[in-house]
Design a protein around this motif. Sequence first.
Motif, PDB file in Angstrom:
ATOM      1  N   ALA A 210       3.617  12.312   2.574  1.00 44.99           N
ATOM      2  CA  ALA A 210       2.173  12.444   2.784  1.00 44.99           C
ATOM      3  C   ALA A 210       1.437  11.403   1.945  1.00 44.99           C
ATOM      4  CB  ALA A 210       1.721  13.850   2.405  1.00 44.99           C
ATOM      5  N   ARG A 211       0.315  10.934   2.470  1.00 45.15           N
ATOM      6  CA  ARG A 211      -0.542   9.955   1.795  1.00 45.15           C
ATOM      7  C   ARG A 211       0.148   8.603   1.618  1.00 45.15           C
ATOM      8  NH1 ARG A 211      -1.019  14.652  -0.795  1.00 45.15           N
ATOM      9  NH2 ARG A 211       0.283  13.990  -2.529  1.00 45.15           N
ATOM     10  N   ALA A 212       1.136   8.302   2.463  1.00 42.05           N
ATOM     11  CA  ALA A 212       1.784   6.995   2.410  1.00 42.05           C
ATOM     12  C   ALA A 212       0.862   5.935   3.003  1.00 42.05           C
ATOM     13  CB  ALA A 212       3.100   7.031   3.179  1.00 42.05           C
ATOM     14  N   SER A 213       1.125   4.681   2.653  1.00 38.67           N
ATOM     15  CA  SER A 213       0.379   3.562   3.225  1.00 38.67           C
ATOM     16  C   SER A 213       1.274   2.802   4.193  1.00 38.67           C
ATOM     17  CB  SER A 213      -0.115   2.609   2.129  1.00 38.67           C
ATOM     18  OG  SER A 213       0.977   2.046   1.421  1.00 38.67           O
ATOM     19  N   VAL A 214       0.643   2.117   5.143  1.00 38.97           N
ATOM     20  CA  VAL A 214       1.374   1.306   6.115  1.00 38.97           C
ATOM     21  C   VAL A 214       0.685  -0.048   6.265  1.00 38.97           C
ATOM     22  CG1 VAL A 214       2.334   3.233   7.438  1.00 38.97           C
ATOM     23  CG2 VAL A 214       0.083   2.336   8.048  1.00 38.97           C
ATOM     24  N   HIS A 215       1.506  -1.056   6.568  1.00 42.92           N
ATOM     25  CA  HIS A 215       0.976  -2.340   7.009  1.00 42.92           C
ATOM     26  C   HIS A 215       0.741  -2.255   8.513  1.00 42.92           C
ATOM     27  CE1 HIS A 215       1.947  -4.303   3.220  1.00 42.92           C
ATOM     28  NE2 HIS A 215       3.187  -3.881   3.313  1.00 42.92           N
ATOM     29  N   THR A 216      -0.357  -2.791   8.982  1.00 48.05           N
ATOM     30  CA  THR A 216      -0.582  -2.882  10.419  1.00 48.05           C
ATOM     31  C   THR A 216      -0.742  -4.356  10.781  1.00 48.05           C
ATOM     32  OG1 THR A 216      -2.994  -2.673  10.243  1.00 48.05           O
ATOM     33  CG2 THR A 216      -1.706  -0.640  10.483  1.00 48.05           C
ATOM     34  N   ILE A 217      -0.152  -4.721  11.906  1.00 51.56           N
ATOM     35  CA  ILE A 217      -0.225  -6.099  12.390  1.00 51.56           C
ATOM     36  C   ILE A 217      -0.751  -6.076  13.821  1.00 51.56           C
ATOM     37  CG2 ILE A 217       1.027  -8.222  12.882  1.00 51.56           C
ATOM     38  CD1 ILE A 217       3.111  -7.361  10.822  1.00 51.56           C
ATOM     39  N   GLU A 218      -1.871  -6.730  14.042  1.00 51.71           N
ATOM     40  CA  GLU A 218      -2.351  -6.965  15.404  1.00 51.71           C
ATOM     41  C   GLU A 218      -1.793  -8.315  15.838  1.00 51.71           C
ATOM     42  OE1 GLU A 218      -6.550  -6.856  15.830  1.00 51.71           O
ATOM     43  OE2 GLU A 218      -6.694  -4.687  15.551  1.00 51.71           O
ATOM     44  N   ARG A 219      -0.846  -8.274  16.763  1.00 55.93           N
ATOM     45  CA  ARG A 219      -0.170  -9.501  17.202  1.00 55.93           C
ATOM     46  C   ARG A 219      -0.572  -9.839  18.627  1.00 55.93           C
ATOM     47  NH1 ARG A 219       5.862  -8.488  18.148  1.00 55.93           N
ATOM     48  NH2 ARG A 219       5.024  -7.818  20.161  1.00 55.93           N
ATOM     49  N   THR A 220      -0.870 -11.113  18.869  1.00 57.31           N
ATOM     50  CA  THR A 220      -1.205 -11.571  20.216  1.00 57.31           C
ATOM     51  C   THR A 220      -0.441 -12.847  20.515  1.00 57.31           C
ATOM     52  OG1 THR A 220      -3.438 -10.676  19.915  1.00 57.31           O
ATOM     53  CG2 THR A 220      -3.069 -12.110  21.814  1.00 57.31           C
ATOM     54  N   TYR A 221       0.285 -12.857  21.635  1.00 59.50           N
ATOM     55  CA  TYR A 221       0.984 -14.055  22.105  1.00 59.50           C
ATOM     56  C   TYR A 221       0.105 -14.794  23.104  1.00 59.50           C
ATOM     57  CZ  TYR A 221       5.553 -12.602  20.217  1.00 59.50           C
ATOM     58  OH  TYR A 221       6.592 -12.256  19.392  1.00 59.50           O
ATOM     59  N   GLU A 229       0.391 -11.151  25.774  1.00 59.81           N
ATOM     60  CA  GLU A 229       0.837  -9.875  25.207  1.00 59.81           C
ATOM     61  C   GLU A 229       0.038  -9.589  23.957  1.00 59.81           C
ATOM     62  OE1 GLU A 229       2.567  -8.920  22.172  1.00 59.81           O
ATOM     63  OE2 GLU A 229       4.226  -7.625  22.752  1.00 59.81           O
ATOM     64  N   ALA A 230      -0.363  -8.317  23.793  1.00 57.65           N
ATOM     65  CA  ALA A 230      -1.006  -7.859  22.560  1.00 57.65           C
ATOM     66  C   ALA A 230      -0.236  -6.647  22.067  1.00 57.65           C
ATOM     67  CB  ALA A 230      -2.470  -7.505  22.801  1.00 57.65           C
ATOM     68  N   ALA A 231      -0.017  -6.562  20.763  1.00 50.32           N
ATOM     69  CA  ALA A 231       0.746  -5.434  20.219  1.00 50.32           C
ATOM     70  C   ALA A 231       0.104  -4.961  18.921  1.00 50.32           C
ATOM     71  CB  ALA A 231       2.197  -5.842  19.972  1.00 50.32           C
ATOM     72  N   ASP A 232       0.208  -3.665  18.700  1.00 48.87           N
ATOM     73  CA  ASP A 232      -0.179  -3.050  17.436  1.00 48.87           C
ATOM     74  C   ASP A 232       1.106  -2.582  16.751  1.00 48.87           C
ATOM     75  OD1 ASP A 232      -2.955  -3.334  17.871  1.00 48.87           O
ATOM     76  OD2 ASP A 232      -2.951  -1.553  19.148  1.00 48.87           O
ATOM     77  N   ILE A 233       1.417  -3.162  15.606  1.00 45.04           N
ATOM     78  CA  ILE A 233       2.678  -2.917  14.897  1.00 45.04           C
ATOM     79  C   ILE A 233       2.373  -2.163  13.606  1.00 45.04           C
ATOM     80  CG2 ILE A 233       4.678  -4.023  13.813  1.00 45.04           C
ATOM     81  CD1 ILE A 233       4.092  -6.442  15.697  1.00 45.04           C
ATOM     82  N   VAL A 234       3.183  -1.170  13.295  1.00 43.99           N
ATOM     83  CA  VAL A 234       3.013  -0.366  12.091  1.00 43.99           C
ATOM     84  C   VAL A 234       4.304  -0.424  11.283  1.00 43.99           C
ATOM     85  CG1 VAL A 234       2.548   1.928  11.159  1.00 43.99           C
ATOM     86  CG2 VAL A 234       1.388   1.175  13.241  1.00 43.99           C
ATOM     87  N   LEU A 235       4.189  -0.842  10.013  1.00 43.31           N
ATOM     88  CA  LEU A 235       5.347  -0.985   9.122  1.00 43.31           C
ATOM     89  C   LEU A 235       5.120  -0.161   7.862  1.00 43.31           C
ATOM     90  CD1 LEU A 235       5.611  -4.887   9.266  1.00 43.31           C
ATOM     91  CD2 LEU A 235       6.860  -3.256  10.674  1.00 43.31           C
ATOM     92  N   PRO A 236       6.076   0.675   7.459  1.00 47.09           N
ATOM     93  CA  PRO A 236       5.921   1.427   6.211  1.00 47.09           C
ATOM     94  C   PRO A 236       5.798   0.487   5.016  1.00 47.09           C
ATOM     95  CG  PRO A 236       7.730   2.294   7.534  1.00 47.09           C
ATOM     96  CD  PRO A 236       7.319   0.991   8.153  1.00 47.09           C
TER      97      PRO A 236
END
Length: 249
Positions: A210-221, A229-236
């Motif tokens: 609980a209360r963890a943080s994540v990196h988010t990446i909005e990627r577009t090719y 292509e557009a993607a929303d990526i979530v990394l712990p």
Amino acid sequence: MPTNPPAYLKIAADLRAAVTSGDLAVGAKLPSETGLMRQYGVSRTVAKWAISVLKGEGIVEGRAGSGVYVRDTRRLVRHAQGRDRRAGDGLTSPFAHDAARAGQQGTWEHDSHHDQADDRIAARLGIAPAAPVMRTAYRFFADDEPTQLSTSYEPLVITQGTPVEWPEAGAAVGVVARMDAIGVRVTEVVERVSLRAATADEVEALHLPARASVHTIERTYFAGDVPVEAADIVLPGGRYDLVYRIPID
């Protein structure tokens, strides 16, 4: 005049150092809250806060009815430079490369279906709101541990009726290889990286505290000026290192 750090941070630092040095190896059980109370002369609340700090960092995990244990904290490294390869020998999935470099096996599950672009995705893809897209939700695993989420969107005006319409159904793997297969040459990828608190769904899907943080990446090719292509990526936050190498002209 410097002040002493709160007791819970001192306890967390001591435990973290024991993990780093190997005194508490992967799989080792941490001292109980009662043990920490006795050792440091603190209240149960302070002991609980100390352990919560390490859980939030992804260093340890609680096991119901058993205790708190040191996690395997091997981190995957995501190199932005050169991660998307054109046809060649070996694996073409960027995630598979990331996992292999860490000595782990990369696998993933997916769900693809036709959808309509919402306003945000339409703007990123340069298409009209409600235009048809292929939406694919992924969950990636390294040695069976969930390590990444991604939701990608591709305009069906580009892929519909082609062998790569369904992202995981053809021989080509990865956006660049798939687009090459239908004569669309990807020339650029743009990524926007942020840090935020994990949502409840992300905590569950990635087995996060609980209360963890994540990196988010909005990627577009892009193929030239056309987004493909557009993607929303979530990394712990505690399981990935993000590396960007930027050439200077």
